[in-house]
Design a protein around this motif. Structure first.
Motif, PDB file in Angstrom:
ATOM      1  N   ILE A 235       0.863  -1.185   0.000  1.00 15.34           N
ATOM      2  CA  ILE A 235       0.000   0.000   0.000  1.00 15.34           C
ATOM      3  C   ILE A 235       0.894   1.228   0.000  1.00 15.34           C
ATOM      4  O   ILE A 235       1.795   1.349   0.827  1.00 15.34           O
ATOM      5  N   ASP A 236       0.646   2.127  -0.920  1.00 18.69           N
ATOM      6  CA  ASP A 236       1.415   3.367  -0.992  1.00 18.69           C
ATOM      7  C   ASP A 236       0.517   4.432  -1.600  1.00 18.69           C
ATOM      8  O   ASP A 236      -0.656   4.176  -1.893  1.00 18.69           O
ATOM      9  N   ILE A 237       1.049   5.630  -1.774  1.00 18.83           N
ATOM     10  CA  ILE A 237       0.280   6.681  -2.442  1.00 18.83           C
ATOM     11  C   ILE A 237       0.643   6.708  -3.932  1.00 18.83           C
ATOM     12  O   ILE A 237       1.627   6.097  -4.365  1.00 18.83           O
ATOM     13  N   THR A 238      -0.165   7.421  -4.700  1.00 13.36           N
ATOM     14  CA  THR A 238       0.122   7.635  -6.111  1.00 13.36           C
ATOM     15  C   THR A 238      -0.390   9.022  -6.490  1.00 13.36           C
ATOM     16  O   THR A 238      -1.334   9.517  -5.858  1.00 13.36           O
ATOM     17  N   PRO A 239       0.215   9.678  -7.472  1.00 14.47           N
ATOM     18  CA  PRO A 239      -0.267  11.016  -7.841  1.00 14.47           C
ATOM     19  C   PRO A 239      -1.720  11.009  -8.307  1.00 14.47           C
ATOM     20  O   PRO A 239      -2.156  10.110  -9.040  1.00 14.47           O
ATOM     21  N   LEU A 322      -1.730  -1.530  -4.053  1.00  9.33           N
ATOM     22  CA  LEU A 322      -2.864  -0.607  -3.941  1.00  9.33           C
ATOM     23  C   LEU A 322      -2.320   0.785  -3.689  1.00  9.33           C
ATOM     24  O   LEU A 322      -1.410   0.966  -2.874  1.00  9.33           O
ATOM     25  N   SER A 323      -2.892   1.765  -4.360  1.00 13.18           N
ATOM     26  CA  SER A 323      -2.394   3.135  -4.260  1.00 13.18           C
ATOM     27  C   SER A 323      -3.490   4.077  -3.772  1.00 13.18           C
ATOM     28  O   SER A 323      -4.603   4.061  -4.302  1.00 13.18           O
ATOM     29  N   ILE A 324      -3.157   4.874  -2.767  1.00 11.02           N
ATOM     30  CA  ILE A 324      -4.054   5.912  -2.282  1.00 11.02           C
ATOM     31  C   ILE A 324      -3.743   7.193  -3.051  1.00 11.02           C
ATOM     32  O   ILE A 324      -2.626   7.711  -2.973  1.00 11.02           O
ATOM     33  N   PRO A 325      -4.682   7.713  -3.847  1.00 13.44           N
ATOM     34  CA  PRO A 325      -4.402   8.928  -4.630  1.00 13.44           C
ATOM     35  C   PRO A 325      -4.045  10.109  -3.729  1.00 13.44           C
ATOM     36  O   PRO A 325      -4.640  10.292  -2.658  1.00 13.44           O
ATOM     37  N   ALA A 326      -3.063  10.896  -4.164  1.00 13.97           N
ATOM     38  CA  ALA A 326      -2.621  12.045  -3.367  1.00 13.97           C
ATOM     39  C   ALA A 326      -2.233  13.199  -4.281  1.00 13.97           C
ATOM     40  O   ALA A 326      -1.522  13.008  -5.266  1.00 13.97           O
ATOM     41  N   ARG A 327      -2.688  14.374  -3.949  1.00 11.51           N
ATOM     42  CA  ARG A 327      -2.228  15.591  -4.626  1.00 11.51           C
ATOM     43  C   ARG A 327      -0.920  16.069  -3.992  1.00 11.51           C
ATOM     44  O   ARG A 327      -0.686  15.850  -2.808  1.00 11.51           O
ATOM     45  N   TYR A 328      -0.107  16.716  -4.795  1.00 16.23           N
ATOM     46  CA  TYR A 328       1.092  17.426  -4.317  1.00 16.23           C
ATOM     47  C   TYR A 328       2.087  16.494  -3.604  1.00 16.23           C
ATOM     48  O   TYR A 328       2.596  16.794  -2.524  1.00 16.23           O
ATOM     49  N   THR A 329       2.371  15.357  -4.245  1.00 14.86           N
ATOM     50  CA  THR A 329       3.228  14.356  -3.621  1.00 14.86           C
ATOM     51  C   THR A 329       4.629  14.895  -3.337  1.00 14.86           C
ATOM     52  O   THR A 329       5.176  15.693  -4.082  1.00 14.86           O
ATOM     53  N   HIS A 330       5.191  14.425  -2.243  1.00 13.86           N
ATOM     54  CA  HIS A 330       6.541  14.783  -1.766  1.00 13.86           C
ATOM     55  C   HIS A 330       6.685  16.260  -1.449  1.00 13.86           C
ATOM     56  O   HIS A 330       7.756  16.838  -1.586  1.00 13.86           O
ATOM     57  N   THR A 331       5.592  16.873  -1.027  1.00 15.98           N
ATOM     58  CA  THR A 331       5.599  18.251  -0.545  1.00 15.98           C
ATOM     59  C   THR A 331       4.995  18.254   0.863  1.00 15.98           C
ATOM     60  O   THR A 331       4.463  17.230   1.318  1.00 15.98           O
ATOM     61  N   PRO A 332       5.017  19.399   1.554  1.00 14.77           N
ATOM     62  CA  PRO A 332       4.398  19.443   2.895  1.00 14.77           C
ATOM     63  C   PRO A 332       2.874  19.469   2.871  1.00 14.77           C
ATOM     64  O   PRO A 332       2.255  19.449   3.934  1.00 14.77           O
ATOM     65  N   ILE A 333       2.268  19.518   1.686  1.00 12.73           N
ATOM     66  CA  ILE A 333       0.809  19.630   1.595  1.00 12.73           C
ATOM     67  C   ILE A 333       0.205  18.460   0.831  1.00 12.73           C
ATOM     68  O   ILE A 333      -0.753  18.621   0.071  1.00 12.73           O
ATOM     69  N   GLU A 334       0.750  17.274   1.030  1.00 19.55           N
ATOM     70  CA  GLU A 334       0.162  16.086   0.391  1.00 19.55           C
ATOM     71  C   GLU A 334      -1.290  15.957   0.841  1.00 19.55           C
ATOM     72  O   GLU A 334      -1.593  16.023   2.034  1.00 19.55           O
ATOM     73  N   THR A 335      -2.183  15.799  -0.122  1.00 16.03           N
ATOM     74  CA  THR A 335      -3.617  15.839   0.149  1.00 16.03           C
ATOM     75  C   THR A 335      -4.277  14.552  -0.318  1.00 16.03           C
ATOM     76  O   THR A 335      -4.115  14.136  -1.470  1.00 16.03           O
ATOM     77  N   ILE A 336      -5.021  13.909   0.579  1.00 21.49           N
ATOM     78  CA  ILE A 336      -5.692  12.653   0.279  1.00 21.49           C
ATOM     79  C   ILE A 336      -7.163  12.747   0.650  1.00 21.49           C
ATOM     80  O   ILE A 336      -7.597  13.694   1.312  1.00 21.49           O
ATOM     81  N   SER A 337      -7.916  11.739   0.234  1.00 18.30           N
ATOM     82  CA  SER A 337      -9.322  11.628   0.607  1.00 18.30           C
ATOM     83  C   SER A 337      -9.484  10.548   1.671  1.00 18.30           C
ATOM     84  O   SER A 337      -9.017   9.417   1.503  1.00 18.30           O
ATOM     85  N   LEU A 338     -10.160  10.887   2.767  1.00 21.41           N
ATOM     86  CA  LEU A 338     -10.429   9.899   3.809  1.00 21.41           C
ATOM     87  C   LEU A 338     -11.255   8.738   3.251  1.00 21.41           C
ATOM     88  O   LEU A 338     -11.053   7.585   3.631  1.00 21.41           O
ATOM     89  N   ARG A 339     -12.157   9.029   2.319  1.00 24.30           N
ATOM     90  CA  ARG A 339     -12.971   7.963   1.725  1.00 24.30           C
ATOM     91  C   ARG A 339     -12.105   6.940   1.003  1.00 24.30           C
ATOM     92  O   ARG A 339     -12.369   5.735   1.057  1.00 24.30           O
ATOM     93  N   ASP A 340     -11.076   7.423   0.306  1.00 26.17           N
ATOM     94  CA  ASP A 340     -10.197   6.497  -0.411  1.00 26.17           C
ATOM     95  C   ASP A 340      -9.457   5.582   0.551  1.00 26.17           C
ATOM     96  O   ASP A 340      -9.249   4.395   0.269  1.00 26.17           O
ATOM     97  N   VAL A 341      -9.069   6.114   1.700  1.00 22.22           N
ATOM     98  CA  VAL A 341      -8.387   5.291   2.695  1.00 22.22           C
ATOM     99  C   VAL A 341      -9.358   4.275   3.290  1.00 22.22           C
ATOM    100  O   VAL A 341      -9.015   3.099   3.491  1.00 22.22           O
TER     101      VAL A 341
END
Length: 368
Positions: A235-239, A322-341
């Motif tokens: 499990i990791d994030i993805t752009p 499995l990838s959890i979608p994330a905006r702004y990867t590798h920055t201080p403002i990585e943004t995800i959706s709780l629903r996706d998690v």
């Protein structure tokens, strides 16, 4: 028992650059110990929580997520007290000037800032220019090298982005280290739920919160070798491709569920990637459809996970990611959706409870 959002907030607020994951281990271990049958930490720091069927020669499923985050290491303390650094992991250098950071000195954590030229003295040809790592310096308010040393700063001290957990509308959460603490939160929720299913398990389950992914992608391998699983799911994030600058390459977006990887590949220095086991892939898609769990399909270049190396361990291991979608990867403002998690947890627990003793993955069954 904490809710998923609380786990994500508390995990992302912790500091843990590659090889310095102790804070995350200390947070996760007591929760694993509450639910798992056996919990241990190996020499590198991989935290392993296992659930056993008691059935002789049970098949083994490994589910993992890395604990470490990107950051910096002090390589030199200047005579004037400013710090020169090197990156640990894929720090996004475009966003660095002016950022607040936490410097982990030997006497405790100090606030610092990544310096930038004052606007009034920025020359025309310097405007819009991205600094190199060699140009970067960190200001901790020290007036000299000796002052910095007295504050507890030495060569080798680690630095992270400063935490600023923020909730946005539509179940969006923002902070540093969503990569990959959001997935660590998934592991904790899985432990809670697997605990209730132990009497009905047909496979032994191993949850691993692993180390040094951002630095070398291989920190989990000693733990994998000690377990020798039949199946590994990472499990990791993805752009996420739903911001104005990212639209077009992929359909993966926030709030549409986790992305099941059909392929990922990293050719920049690490010639490796994941082509998941086709039977395992089909099973995950079928389970999502049957249980009405929102999922997405992903093909991602420039992305890699530990499964790229796990696949080729020992006898060969059937893998999926499995990838959890994330905006702004590798920055201080990585943004995800709780629903996706939440959907990631649902998909994985649904997969676990449908495993039968006779379930097989991989291609060795083609010829019997």
């Amino acid at each position: 028992m904490k809710d998923l959002k609380t786990y994500i907030q508390e995990l992302t607020e912790l500091r843990g650059v590659s090889s310095q994951e102790d804070n995350i281990i200390s947070y996760m271990a007591p929760i694993f110990e509450k639910y798992g049958q056996k919990v241990r930490v190996d020499t590198l720091g991989n935290l392993i929580c296992s659930f056993h069927t008691g059935i002789p020669n049970s098949k083994r499923l490994l589910i993992f997520a890395h604990m470490d985050e990107i950051g910096f290491i002090v390589r030199k303390v200047e005579q004037n007290g400013f710090l020169r650094v090197e990156r640990i992991g894929g720090v996004h250098i475009n966003v660095l000037p002016g950022l607040k950071v936490d410097v982990q000195g030997v006497k405790g954590v100090l606030p610092g800032f990544i310096g930038t030229t004052s606007h009034h003295f920025t020359k025309a040809h310097e405007k819009g220019k991205v600094p190199t790592t060699e140009d970067l310096y960190i200001d901790i308010g020290a007036t000299s090298k000796d002052h910095a040393h007295k504050l507890g700063i030495q060569v080798g001290c680690m630095i992270t982005y400063h935490s600023d957990f923020t909730e946005l509308p539509d179940n969006l959460l923002t902070n540093k280290a969503m990569d990959n603490r959001a997935a660590c939160a998934v592991l904790l929720k899985l432990a809670e739920q697997i605990y209730q299913w132990v009497p009905k398990l047909n496979w032994d389950i191993y949850l691993i919160a692993c180390v040094q992914e951002e630095f070398n992608i291989r920190g989990v391998l000693p733990a994998v070798r000690s377990i020798s699983p039949e199946v590994s799911i990472g499990i990791d994030i993805t752009p996420s491709f739903d911001t104005p600058d990212m639209v077009g390459y992929s359909d993966v977006i926030l709030n549409n569920g986790p992305a099941i990887t059909c392929m990922n590949f990293h050719g920049r220095g690490t010639l490796a990637g994941v082509l998941p086991d086709s039977k395992l892939l089909k099973t995950l898609f079928d389970i999502a459809e049957k249980n009405k769990i929102k999922i997405q399909r992903e093909v991602a270049l420039g992305v890699i996970t530990e499964n790229a190396f796990i696949s080729f361990e020992e006898k060969g291991i059937a893998t999926a990611s499995l990838s959890i979608p994330a905006r702004y990867t590798h920055t201080p403002i990585e943004t995800i959706s709780l629903r996706d998690v939440e959907n990631t947890v649902s998909l994985l627990i649904s997969f676990i409870i449908q495993l039968e003793k006779s379930t097989n993955f991989g291609r060795s069954q083609i010829i019997k």
